[in-house]
Structure formats: C-alpha cells, structure tokens
Design an enzyme around this catalytic site. Structure first.
Site, short mmCIF file in Angstrom:
data_model
loop_
_atom_site.label_atom_id
_atom_site.label_comp_id
_atom_site.label_asym_id
_atom_site.label_seq_id
_atom_site.Cartn_x
_atom_site.Cartn_y
_atom_site.Cartn_z
N GLY A 10 0.83 -1.20 0.00
CA GLY A 10 0.00 0.00 0.00
C GLY A 10 0.86 1.24 0.00
N GLY A 12 -0.87 4.63 -0.20
CA GLY A 12 -1.77 5.79 -0.15
C GLY A 12 -1.22 6.80 0.85
N ALA A 154 -2.50 10.75 8.83
CA ALA A 154 -1.25 10.48 8.11
C ALA A 154 -0.39 11.73 7.89
CB ALA A 154 -1.57 9.81 6.79
N LYS A 205 -14.52 3.38 14.66
CA LYS A 205 -14.39 4.84 14.83
C LYS A 205 -14.73 5.59 13.54
CE LYS A 205 -10.49 5.86 12.48
NZ LYS A 205 -10.39 6.84 11.39
N1 LIG Z 1 -4.90 8.42 5.82
C1 LIG Z 1 -4.87 8.38 7.13
O1 LIG Z 1 -4.73 9.40 7.82
C2 LIG Z 1 -4.97 7.03 7.81
C3 LIG Z 1 -4.50 6.92 9.12
C4 LIG Z 1 -4.60 5.71 9.79
C5 LIG Z 1 -5.15 4.61 9.14
N2 LIG Z 1 -5.59 4.73 7.86
C6 LIG Z 1 -6.11 3.53 7.22
O2 LIG Z 1 -5.12 3.02 6.32
C7 LIG Z 1 -5.74 2.31 5.25
C8 LIG Z 1 -5.14 2.80 3.95
O3 LIG Z 1 -5.47 4.15 3.79
P1 LIG Z 1 -4.55 5.22 3.06
O4 LIG Z 1 -4.91 6.52 3.68
O5 LIG Z 1 -3.13 4.80 3.05
O6 LIG Z 1 -5.08 5.11 1.55
P2 LIG Z 1 -5.71 6.30 0.66
O7 LIG Z 1 -7.15 6.39 0.94
O8 LIG Z 1 -4.87 7.51 0.81
O9 LIG Z 1 -5.43 5.85 -0.84
C9 LIG Z 1 -6.12 4.91 -1.58
C10 LIG Z 1 -5.10 3.90 -2.02
O10 LIG Z 1 -5.76 2.80 -2.61
C11 LIG Z 1 -5.03 2.41 -3.76
N3 LIG Z 1 -5.90 1.65 -4.65
C12 LIG Z 1 -6.86 2.11 -5.49
N4 LIG Z 1 -7.43 1.06 -6.14
C13 LIG Z 1 -6.81 -0.06 -5.67
C14 LIG Z 1 -6.96 -1.45 -5.93
N5 LIG Z 1 -7.87 -1.89 -6.79
N6 LIG Z 1 -6.18 -2.32 -5.26
C15 LIG Z 1 -5.26 -1.90 -4.37
N7 LIG Z 1 -5.07 -0.59 -4.07
C16 LIG Z 1 -5.85 0.32 -4.72
C17 LIG Z 1 -4.56 3.73 -4.33
O11 LIG Z 1 -3.51 3.52 -5.24
C18 LIG Z 1 -4.12 4.44 -3.07
O12 LIG Z 1 -2.81 4.05 -2.73
C19 LIG Z 1 -7.24 2.54 5.42
O13 LIG Z 1 -7.81 1.42 6.04
C20 LIG Z 1 -7.34 3.73 6.36
O14 LIG Z 1 -8.51 3.72 7.15
C21 LIG Z 1 -5.50 5.91 7.19
O1 LIG Z 2 -9.22 10.42 7.60
P1 LIG Z 2 -9.96 9.27 8.23
O2 LIG Z 2 -11.34 9.65 8.64
O3 LIG Z 2 -9.91 8.04 7.37
O4 LIG Z 2 -9.16 8.95 9.56
C1 LIG Z 2 -7.78 8.80 9.49
C2 LIG Z 2 -7.18 8.04 10.64
O5 LIG Z 2 -7.81 6.80 10.80
C3 LIG Z 2 -7.15 8.80 11.94
O6 LIG Z 2 -6.43 8.05 12.90
#
Ligand SMILES: NC(=O)c1ccc[n+]([C@@H]2O[C@H](COP(=O)([O-])OP(=O)(O)OC[C@H]3O[C@@H](n4cnc5c(N)ncnc54)[C@H](O)[C@@H]3O)[C@@H](O)[C@H]2O)c1
Ligand SMILES: O=P(O)(O)OC[C@H](O)CO
Length: 350
Positions: A10, A12, A154, A205
């Site tokens: 991943g 993102g 993030a 959450k």
């Molecule tokens: N962003 C935050 O602040 C944050 C913080 C903590 C936890 N999370 C969790 O981390 C996880 C990943 O979130 P993120 O923020 O890194 O992602 P993101 O929402 O920023 O990005 C989406 C990602 O999905 C990818 N994608 C799109 N289509 C796809 C496919 N068919 N197969 C595989 N990948 C594909 C994209 O290339 C991109 O990398 C989620 O479960 C989210 O809840 C996010």
């Molecule tokens: O931006 P959200 O709502 O997906 O939340 C991001 C993280 O999970 C916060 O810890």
C-alpha cells in the site's frame, strides 16, 4: 542471524507516511534489511507512472506530497515482486481491496513471515456478517497478523508531530520486533495482547466520524459533537462485549486506538470532512469522495452499512442506535437532521 526483510503493501496517504517512518528506522536498525519494497497500485500521474515518479523523486506526489521518502523505500508496482522473500508484511491498503490482494498472495509468502495490518475497516464474511481484516490476511496467507491502530492522521505523522499508536499482538517476541520497526521519538508505540479490541476500535471509529461530520454540517456545536463521540465510544465498547473477545480489557479503549483515535478522527479526518459536506451540499458520498479526496478512500459509510446489516441479522440494531442512524443517513433513508431524534432515547440514557 539473517536480516529481516520488510515489505509495505500500500502506498496511499497512510501507507506513504508509514513508509517514511519504516524507511528511516531500517537505515538505523541492524536487524532489518536496508531496502523496503512498497507495493504501489499503479496509476498515471501527469502522464507518468506513479511508481516511477516515487523512485525518481522519492516523493509520493499524489498521496503524500511535499514529503521525501527515505531512499530505502523502493516503489514496486508488481505485487508479487513487492513481497518476494518478505519476513514482515505491513498491510496498509483501503479495506475494500484486501480480499483481492490476499487472493493474489495466497501460497506466495514464506510460512515464517508475520503480518501487521494498519487497515481500518471490516470485510464481508462469507454468508453475510463481518470479518476482521487480520483474519482475512491470516486465512489467505496462513501467517499470524498483528494490528496497528491509533490517533494517526497520516499528514500529521508525516510532519513528525508527536502522537501515539497501539499495536495489538499476541506474541511478545513479535510485538517487540514490530515496536522496534515502527517507533520513533515522535511516534510512540504501546503494545497490548487485546488484539481484537484494537482492530475493532479502528474500524468502528470511522462510523462515529461520520456522525461527528453530520453534527458539524448541521452546526450543532461542540456539546452535541462531544455527545456523539461519547455515545459512539459506548457503542464501540458494547460491540466488542457482545460480538468479540469476552476477555477484552476496558483499558484498551483508553489507548490511542480507542478514545484518542475517536477524537482525532471526529475533528481532523476525511470521514468527518466528507460527512459535513454531505449535509451542507446534499450530494452523495461517492461524488464527494471523488471530488474531495483526490483518489483517497473513505471507510465510514461502507463500514456503517456492513455493521448495520450484521446488527439487523442478529436483531440487535436497537442496542446500537447511533450506528444505525448514521447508516440510514448515509444511504438517504433518513435526513441528517433526524440524527438527534434517533439518539435522544439512547440506551445509555435509560
Ligand atoms: N490516511 C490516514 O490518515 C490514515 C491513518 C490511519 C489509518 N488509515 C487507514 O489506512 C488504510 C489505507 O489508507 P490510506 O490513507 O493509506 O489510503 P488512501 O485512501 O490515501 O489511498 C487509496 C489507495 O488505494 C489504492 N488503490 C486504489 N485502487 C486499488 C486497488 N484496486 N487495489 C489496491 N489498491 C488500490 C490507491 O492507489 C491508493 O494508494 C485505510 O484502512 C485507512 O482507514 C489511514
Ligand atoms: O481520515 P480518516 O477519517 O480516514 O481517519 C484517518 C485516521 O484513521 C485517523 O487516525
């Protein structure tokens, strides 16, 4: 002893922020290999492949702009190449894609490897109901899967602002390895063996964050939002009590994965932001996600639907009126302004 090879699945917003941490830590720690493959779901950005941009500029210009990734991080668009010989697999893709990735990886991973899931959400179980993402990973890969959840927006983590996180892991030796790999002076790790509670908190959450966004969109003020956060926490606790580990610890809800993540997500998260816009614009979540998040994905509305259907099948929806109301608002079955009427007679007030 041979060095441990780490792969990140991943890239993102969160995937790239964690890559920044892991990439720097492996430079310093001799037990890890000095190269970390990061699987990039390939896409074109300004006419060029994102994986090539990352490897040339050391920046994920789409999902984490203005942050340099350490040169130890190598973007790999081929999933199987990205995980080759990995000892530690960090899963950080939106939950929607886990099964597909798991299917591709089945039978291709060392049997001594370990996984760590940073994914907040559930999967739909066969025959309905919900399944923990860590179970999906373990089922497909036949390796143990720990979890990391916390108050971790993030962009703030990437800015190296101080925060905490929670690692849920059953094995103390594994716990220590993961903590070494992830912890920094500004990203403090607490470990616990109450793994299911940590993971369920991370998924639920996102539903509460939608409620907080609706409250903001309705201009209901800080007291109402605090009530939504508190009732959300109480429903999260009840959910774990009813459906998960009977030996869970109430104290886990006071770790970063619990109350702290609720607060940060209900103030600074994407689910909150899009839910506020949902109320103010009257547009649906698919449109808002596309327009407001530049490829990033929302988890809240989908998790609300999955949880609601599970509760309905078990005839338990009345015990979780906040979760139910949020789902019904997300799908347009009731109006955002009906939210408060749905929680006025909450079981917590009886
Ligand atoms: N962003 C935050 O602040 C944050 C913080 C903590 C936890 N999370 C969790 O981390 C996880 C990943 O979130 P993120 O923020 O890194 O992602 P993101 O929402 O920023 O990005 C989406 C990602 O999905 C990818 N994608 C799109 N289509 C796809 C496919 N068919 N197969 C595989 N990948 C594909 C994209 O290339 C991109 O990398 C989620 O479960 C989210 O809840 C996010
Ligand atoms: O931006 P959200 O709502 O997906 O939340 C991001 C993280 O999970 C916060 O810890």
């Amino acid at each position: 002893m041979s060095k441990l090879r780490v792969s990140i699945i991943g890239s993102g917003n969160w995937g790239s922020a964690i890559a920044k941490i892991v990439g720097k830590n492996v430079e310093k720690l001799s037990q890890f290999e000095n190269r970390v493959n990061m699987y990039v779901y390939e896409e074109m950005v300004n006419g060029k492949k994102l994986s090539e941009i990352i490897n040339e500029t050391h920046e994920n210009v789409k999902y984490l702009p203005n942050h340099k990734l350490p040169t130890t991080i190598i973007a790999v668009p081929d999933l199987l190449k990205a995980v080759e010989d990995a000892d530690i697999l960090i899963f950080v893709i939106p939950h929607q894609f886990v099964k597909n990735v798991g299917n591709q990886l089945a039978g291709k991973i060392k049997n001594t490897a370990i996984a760590l899931s940073l994914i907040k959400g559930f999967d739909i179980a066969e025959g309905g109901g919900i399944e923990l993402i860590s179970n999906v990973i373990t089922k497909h890969l036949q390796i143990p899967c720990s979890v990391l959840m916390g108050a971790n927006l993030a962009n703030e983590v990437a800015d190296e602002k101080f925060c905490e996180t929670t690692i849920g892991c059953h094995n103390p030796k594994t716990s220590l390895i993961l903590k070494e790999l992830i912890q920094t002076p500004n990203f403090r790790v607490v470990t616990t063996e109450d793994v299911e509670t940590v993971e369920v908190c991370g998924a639920l959450k996102n539903i509460v964050a939608c409620g907080a966004g609706f409250s903001d969109g309705l201009d209901l003020g800080d007291n109402t939002k605090a009530a939504i956060i508190r009732l959300g926490l109480m429903e999260m606790i009840k959910f774990v009590e009813v459906f998960y580990d009977k030996n869970h610890k109430l104290s886990t809800f006071f770790e970063s994965c619990g109350i702290a993540d609720l607060v940060t997500t209900c103030y600074g998260g994407r689910n909150r932001k899009c839910s506020e816009a949902f109320v103010r614009t009257g547009r649906n979540f698919d449109e808002l996600e596309k327009e407001m998040l530049n490829g990033q994905r929302l988890q809240g509305p989908e998790t609300a639907a999955e949880v609601y259907h599970m509760l309905k099948c078990k005839n338990m929806e009345e015990k979780f009126p906040l979760f139910r109301a949020i789902h019904r608002i997300c799908i347009g079955e009731i109006k955002p302004k009906d939210l408060i009427d749905c929680i006025r007679q909450h079981p917590e007030h009886m």
